[in-house]
Write a protein that holds these residues in place. Sequence first.
Motif, mmCIF file in Angstrom:
data_model
loop_
_atom_site.group_PDB
_atom_site.id
_atom_site.type_symbol
_atom_site.label_atom_id
_atom_site.label_comp_id
_atom_site.label_asym_id
_atom_site.label_seq_id
_atom_site.Cartn_x
_atom_site.Cartn_y
_atom_site.Cartn_z
ATOM 1 N N HIS A 16 -13.391 12.716 26.723
ATOM 2 C CA HIS A 16 -13.925 11.548 26.988
ATOM 3 C C HIS A 16 -13.452 11.155 28.192
ATOM 4 O O HIS A 16 -12.235 11.164 28.755
ATOM 5 N N PRO A 19 -14.222 4.990 31.928
ATOM 6 C CA PRO A 19 -15.666 4.575 32.398
ATOM 7 C C PRO A 19 -15.598 4.526 33.878
ATOM 8 O O PRO A 19 -14.411 4.182 34.399
ATOM 9 N N GLN A 53 -17.967 13.749 28.155
ATOM 10 C CA GLN A 53 -18.493 12.542 27.635
ATOM 11 C C GLN A 53 -18.192 11.407 28.503
ATOM 12 O O GLN A 53 -17.441 10.877 28.452
ATOM 13 N N GLU A 55 -18.424 7.363 29.075
ATOM 14 C CA GLU A 55 -18.341 6.172 28.384
ATOM 15 C C GLU A 55 -18.554 4.970 29.170
ATOM 16 O O GLU A 55 -18.183 3.854 28.896
ATOM 17 N N PRO A 57 -20.852 1.806 30.036
ATOM 18 C CA PRO A 57 -21.772 0.956 29.447
ATOM 19 C C PRO A 57 -22.951 0.607 30.289
ATOM 20 O O PRO A 57 -22.620 0.145 31.443
ATOM 21 N N THR A 89 -24.134 11.136 28.029
ATOM 22 C CA THR A 89 -23.835 10.020 28.305
ATOM 23 C C THR A 89 -24.201 8.753 27.641
ATOM 24 O O THR A 89 -24.523 8.779 26.845
ATOM 25 N N GLU A 90 -23.231 7.834 27.918
ATOM 26 C CA GLU A 90 -23.249 6.731 27.184
ATOM 27 C C GLU A 90 -24.604 5.804 27.128
ATOM 28 O O GLU A 90 -24.773 5.275 26.160
#
Length: 263
Positions: A16, A19, A53, A55, A57, A89-90
């Motif tokens: 992860h 962001p 990954q 994260e 938003p 992708t988130e």
Amino acid sequence: MSHLFQLKPLVIAALHLPPFVRGQMNDPARLEDYLLHNLDVFSRGGIPAVILQDETPATTAYPETIAMMSSLARLARREFPDMEYGIITEAHDPIAALAVAAASGASFVRIKVFVGAMMKPSGILPGCGIEAVAYRRILMRNDIAILADVFDRTGIPLGNVPLERAERWALQIGADALVLTGASFQESLDMLDAARSCGLQCPLILGGSVTAENVGEVFARADGVIVSSALKRQPTRSDDLVYWDLTKVEAFMDKAWAAIATL
């Protein structure tokens, strides 16, 4: 086709990423250090594949997210070339994930809402499988495998669509493997058993809740697993970059090897 499905045991660690927050400084050097420190743990522990990954938003991936993900994925492949890499992708944006994979040389992507529609905290997300497969064809990169979630557990499926029908839709559209994850570990096992009993001809991957203690039960049913939380450590300082534990990774891989040895 991706070399991914030839890996034995097929264990994919989800790394992860922090962001990428708009309006704040996202230090590329710190992100690179974070990536490389944790990849080193996975590599020394024997993990054969890693999915990077995102994260962040967003409803559609931001250009800077795509650029940063591509840069980090290329760095990962250069520094740890023996592992297979994937992208998620988130944002509900299959084009972004596939574009990053194509630019970086990653061999697979994971797409959470591939068929049907799901209610998630951000709203209703429609299946994007047709868009994903069409864009992969435009890129002329059919070697990038698509791992498609069916009834992703982070949302609620809309419509009374049986699981088997949704699985067959995903394969008909062009998914290369199905990711199945129930609300509980037992539900996940039940989903895998149901998929096996209806004769689906594709790799089946458990998308969550796998641990060193239960990985044997999983490999008796699934072709692969995605794991992250079970391998994590608690950082001890605010500037600590290592989020995964080498001892846990090694123990997990030992159990995974033992599980496939009995098949």
